[in-house]
Scaffold this active site. Sequence first.
Site, PDB file in Angstrom:
ATOM      1  N   HIS A   1      -0.223   3.229   0.843  1.00  0.00           N
ATOM      2  CA  HIS A   1      -0.515   2.053   1.084  1.00  0.00           C
ATOM      3  C   HIS A   1       0.723   1.129   2.418  1.00  0.00           C
ATOM      4  O   HIS A   1       1.280   1.375   2.124  1.00  0.00           O
ATOM      5  CB  HIS A   1      -1.117   1.169   0.227  1.00  0.00           C
ATOM      6  CG  HIS A   1      -0.433   0.335  -1.124  1.00  0.00           C
ATOM      7  ND1 HIS A   1       0.370  -0.164  -0.417  1.00  0.00           N
ATOM      8  CD2 HIS A   1      -0.637   0.709  -1.874  1.00  0.00           C
ATOM      9  CE1 HIS A   1       1.233  -0.541  -1.415  1.00  0.00           C
ATOM     10  NE2 HIS A   1       0.350   0.094  -2.495  1.00  0.00           N
TER      11      HIS A   1
ATOM     12  N   HIS B   1       4.075   1.226   0.286  1.00  0.00           N
ATOM     13  CA  HIS B   1       4.727   2.752   0.055  1.00  0.00           C
ATOM     14  C   HIS B   1       5.372   2.711   1.865  1.00  0.00           C
ATOM     15  O   HIS B   1       6.772   2.944   1.592  1.00  0.00           O
ATOM     16  CB  HIS B   1       3.881   3.255   0.118  1.00  0.00           C
ATOM     17  CG  HIS B   1       2.967   3.605  -1.586  1.00  0.00           C
ATOM     18  ND1 HIS B   1       1.662   3.519  -1.734  1.00  0.00           N
ATOM     19  CD2 HIS B   1       3.474   3.331  -2.731  1.00  0.00           C
ATOM     20  CE1 HIS B   1       1.346   3.212  -2.789  1.00  0.00           C
ATOM     21  NE2 HIS B   1       2.253   2.857  -3.293  1.00  0.00           N
TER      22      HIS B   1
ATOM     23  N   CYS C   1       0.963  -0.202 -21.393  1.00  0.00           N
ATOM     24  CA  CYS C   1      -0.087  -0.407 -19.819  1.00  0.00           C
ATOM     25  C   CYS C   1       0.581   0.790 -19.095  1.00  0.00           C
ATOM     26  O   CYS C   1       1.444   1.249 -18.777  1.00  0.00           O
ATOM     27  CB  CYS C   1       1.334  -2.068 -19.303  1.00  0.00           C
ATOM     28  SG  CYS C   1      -0.341  -1.884 -17.541  1.00  0.00           S
TER      29      CYS C   1
ATOM     30  N   CYS D   1       2.159   0.401 -15.541  1.00  0.00           N
ATOM     31  CA  CYS D   1       2.951   0.380 -15.438  1.00  0.00           C
ATOM     32  C   CYS D   1       4.555   1.327 -15.962  1.00  0.00           C
ATOM     33  O   CYS D   1       5.574   2.026 -15.850  1.00  0.00           O
ATOM     34  CB  CYS D   1       3.795  -0.820 -16.903  1.00  0.00           C
ATOM     35  SG  CYS D   1       3.359  -2.736 -16.127  1.00  0.00           S
TER      36      CYS D   1
ATOM     37  N   CYS E   1      -1.894  -7.518 -18.521  1.00  0.00           N
ATOM     38  CA  CYS E   1      -0.408  -7.343 -17.544  1.00  0.00           C
ATOM     39  C   CYS E   1      -0.424  -8.005 -16.583  1.00  0.00           C
ATOM     40  O   CYS E   1      -1.743  -7.294 -16.047  1.00  0.00           O
ATOM     41  CB  CYS E   1      -0.175  -5.444 -17.873  1.00  0.00           C
ATOM     42  SG  CYS E   1       0.757  -5.183 -16.399  1.00  0.00           S
TER      43      CYS E   1
ATOM     44  N   HIS F   1      -1.112  -5.212 -13.411  1.00  0.00           N
ATOM     45  CA  HIS F   1      -2.312  -4.330 -13.793  1.00  0.00           C
ATOM     46  C   HIS F   1      -2.977  -5.019 -13.213  1.00  0.00           C
ATOM     47  O   HIS F   1      -4.095  -4.065 -13.544  1.00  0.00           O
ATOM     48  CB  HIS F   1      -1.287  -3.827 -13.750  1.00  0.00           C
ATOM     49  CG  HIS F   1      -0.883  -2.661 -13.013  1.00  0.00           C
ATOM     50  ND1 HIS F   1       0.361  -2.393 -14.272  1.00  0.00           N
ATOM     51  CD2 HIS F   1      -0.949  -1.152 -11.822  1.00  0.00           C
ATOM     52  CE1 HIS F   1       1.319  -2.137 -12.896  1.00  0.00           C
ATOM     53  NE2 HIS F   1       0.519  -1.490 -12.107  1.00  0.00           N
TER      54      HIS F   1
ATOM     55  N   LYS G   1      -0.290  -9.451  -4.441  1.00  0.00           N
ATOM     56  CA  LYS G   1       0.996  -8.049  -4.388  1.00  0.00           C
ATOM     57  C   LYS G   1      -0.245  -7.080  -4.215  1.00  0.00           C
ATOM     58  O   LYS G   1      -0.862  -7.102  -3.883  1.00  0.00           O
ATOM     59  CB  LYS G   1       2.119  -7.407  -5.560  1.00  0.00           C
ATOM     60  CG  LYS G   1       2.574  -6.618  -5.007  1.00  0.00           C
ATOM     61  CD  LYS G   1       3.290  -5.556  -6.103  1.00  0.00           C
ATOM     62  CE  LYS G   1       3.704  -4.182  -6.049  1.00  0.00           C
ATOM     63  NZ  LYS G   1       3.803  -3.416  -7.482  1.00  0.00           N
TER      64      LYS G   1
ATOM     65  N   LYS H   1      -2.910  -1.117  -4.938  1.00  0.00           N
ATOM     66  CA  LYS H   1      -4.190  -0.077  -5.263  1.00  0.00           C
ATOM     67  C   LYS H   1      -4.695  -1.127  -6.166  1.00  0.00           C
ATOM     68  O   LYS H   1      -5.876  -1.268  -6.226  1.00  0.00           O
ATOM     69  CB  LYS H   1      -3.835   1.201  -5.055  1.00  0.00           C
ATOM     70  CG  LYS H   1      -4.940   2.297  -5.526  1.00  0.00           C
ATOM     71  CD  LYS H   1      -5.406   2.235  -3.876  1.00  0.00           C
ATOM     72  CE  LYS H   1      -6.251   3.102  -3.974  1.00  0.00           C
ATOM     73  NZ  LYS H   1      -6.375   3.992  -1.815  1.00  0.00           N
TER      74      LYS H   1
HETATM   75  N1  MSP Z   1       7.082   6.445  -9.634  1.00  0.00           N
HETATM   76  C1  MSP Z   1       7.259   5.112  -9.957  1.00  0.00           C
HETATM   77  C2  MSP Z   1       8.614   4.826  -9.112  1.00  0.00           C
HETATM   78  C3  MSP Z   1       9.467   6.106  -9.742  1.00  0.00           C
HETATM   79  S1  MSP Z   1      11.224   5.585  -8.862  1.00  0.00           S
HETATM   80  C4  MSP Z   1      12.022   6.910  -9.585  1.00  0.00           C
HETATM   81  C5  MSP Z   1       6.309   4.182  -8.807  1.00  0.00           C
HETATM   82  N2  MSP Z   1       6.085   4.514  -7.909  1.00  0.00           N
HETATM   83  S2  MSP Z   1       4.744   3.349  -7.277  1.00  0.00           S
HETATM   84  O1  MSP Z   1       3.189   4.217  -6.275  1.00  0.00           O
HETATM   85  O2  MSP Z   1       3.902   2.243  -7.930  1.00  0.00           O
HETATM   86  O3  MSP Z   1       6.011   2.971  -6.037  1.00  0.00           O
HETATM   87  C6  MSP Z   1       6.212   1.684  -6.026  1.00  0.00           C
HETATM   88  C7  MSP Z   1       6.999   1.083  -5.123  1.00  0.00           C
HETATM   89  O4  MSP Z   1       6.285   0.806  -3.845  1.00  0.00           O
HETATM   90  C8  MSP Z   1       7.637   0.041  -5.359  1.00  0.00           C
HETATM   91  O5  MSP Z   1       8.402  -0.036  -5.868  1.00  0.00           O
HETATM   92  C9  MSP Z   1       7.529  -0.888  -3.996  1.00  0.00           C
HETATM   93  O6  MSP Z   1       8.925   0.505  -3.119  1.00  0.00           O
HETATM   94  C10 MSP Z   1       6.949  -0.170  -2.855  1.00  0.00           C
HETATM   95  N3  MSP Z   1       5.961  -0.634  -2.818  1.00  0.00           N
HETATM   96  C11 MSP Z   1       4.858  -0.966  -3.605  1.00  0.00           C
HETATM   97  N4  MSP Z   1       3.958  -2.288  -3.135  1.00  0.00           N
HETATM   98  C12 MSP Z   1       4.451  -2.383  -2.435  1.00  0.00           C
HETATM   99  C13 MSP Z   1       4.303  -4.118  -2.154  1.00  0.00           C
HETATM  100  N5  MSP Z   1       3.136  -4.307  -1.951  1.00  0.00           N
HETATM  101  N6  MSP Z   1       5.263  -5.276  -1.729  1.00  0.00           N
HETATM  102  C14 MSP Z   1       6.821  -3.685  -1.868  1.00  0.00           C
HETATM  103  N7  MSP Z   1       6.953  -2.836  -2.368  1.00  0.00           N
HETATM  104  C15 MSP Z   1       5.960  -2.278  -2.515  1.00  0.00           C
HETATM  105  O7  MSP Z   1       6.771   3.074  -9.005  1.00  0.00           O
END
Ligand code: MSP
Length: 502
Positions: free
Chosen positions: A17, A20, A125, A128, A142, A145, A290, A293
């Site tokens: 989304h 990312h 969780c 997380c 949590c 989530h 935030k 998903k």
């Molecule tokens: N798989 C772990 C990360 C492991 S790194 C060694 C993870 N994955 S995640 O798919 O949840 O991605 C989290 C990251 O996605 C956040 O740290 C950020 O970089 C990005 N974001 C996801 N949603 C976001 C927002 N709403 N706003 C800003 N960044 C966002 O955690």
Amino acid sequence: MSYYLTTPIYYVNSTPHIGHAYTTIAADILVRHHRQRGEETFFLTGVDEHAASVARVAAEQGLEPQEYADRIAPVWRDLPRRLNASIDFFIRTSDEDHKAFVQDFLQRIYDHGDIYQDVYAGLYCVGCEAFKTEAELVDGKCQQHDREPEWIEEKNYFFRLSAYQGRLLELYESRPDFVLPAFRANEARSFIAGGLQDFSISRASQTWGIPIPWDPDHVTYVWVDALVNYLSALTYAPGGDPRLWPARHLLAKDILRFHCVYWPALLLAGGYDVPRQLFVHGYLNLDDRKISKSLGNVIDPLDLIEEYGVDALRFWSARSVSFGQDGNVSLDSFRERYERELGNDLGNLLSRTTAMIARYRNGELTTLAGAGGELAEHAAALHSDVPAALDRYDITGALETIWEYVRALNRHVEQTKPWELAKDEATADELEKALYELADGLRNAAIALWAYVPETAERILEALGQPADPAWERLTYGATEAAAGIEPAEPLFPRIDATATA
Ligand code: MSP
């Protein structure tokens, strides 16, 4: 000097989304900028596959986890491509070379005496992928989530994080810019100062994951597996080189603790250098929540790209929220910036400039002798201010600096009034200078903008008959080359009928 930058590796339990896309775009802006400065760069992104939630989604679909991951990985691999992010490697944690590296990494820590076995029971969780204390829950849930953690009790291998408290505090003390922005460093430091608890690096109840080398009945805790990607990729990615380590990491605040506390400790235990730097950005929020998903309020970046083009998305990502802070976003503001800033400020400026060169100068641009005035000074400021801001990861500030220059060029048109100058043969020299300076300003703006909106920058250079080379040293007043055959440019950002897309 080399510049090695990473994004988090994203969970494959769902599709990408805008959150990312946001981190990947920000990373690409930084990497492209450093490439413009002639530095060697390496840009890593990828996916995190061994999460319990991935195994769950696979089971729901009646698939083996690996089969599920293999099906969805191409969607994630496509994300950087669609964003025009110039990555060097896309890692999957199911890569055999990664798995072997993780096992080697764990073995080093084990041999170092920092891993022991114990029984652990606690609330976990799955979102997380972390244990939670009662104090971290609100109404038993949590916050991040919006779900209740599960009770887990098992025999695990533990990493002696507590033994690293002193070294971590020293690290934060001696390197004030280890974590940026400073308020994030403070957050990490106070967490460390508050006392560190050992954490389990294995799971006995799962089979989806990388087996623990000395006890294959356990799999590696997904966070350890995932963090190690930043190192492992350098050993097998084409063009990778372990000497590129240490990396700079970009991430959002949700995973600060894993990156700013656990990861440096694991590296120290494994005998590696800690990261060069970590930049922790904020959240994109919709209606103050935030975008995620699990909260179900996602925006699909591919929809925006389809409608407005990739550069509009890249521009907006850098501009809509001050990078580092949280910020509310909306599709209305996206449209508004598209029309006002990209369409009018930049797009119209190019259309007008090229149309006037075509009309008044027969499409020809001649070089000018002599020093310039205000615009020359402004270009010199741009040349130094943008890199200074980007060295502080101030993507938004640097773009504002560039936009001030674009606005100054618009004022320049209004002040010099080339259409008036064109009426009188006596002001032909002035007209020539005014048009040259506009073209030159647009060329400089294009170089400055290249890291943000590469396709647009290249179109601008092409429309002005200039080389497609975005080298930073070319951003200087008066470096525009003579050109012929300049024609009125097509609109860079055509108007989009809002009613048709609403
Ligand atoms: N798989 C772990 C990360 C492991 S790194 C060694 C993870 N994955 S995640 O798919 O949840 O991605 C989290 C990251 O996605 C956040 O740290 C950020 O970089 C990005 N974001 C996801 N949603 C976001 C927002 N709403 N706003 C800003 N960044 C966002 O955690």
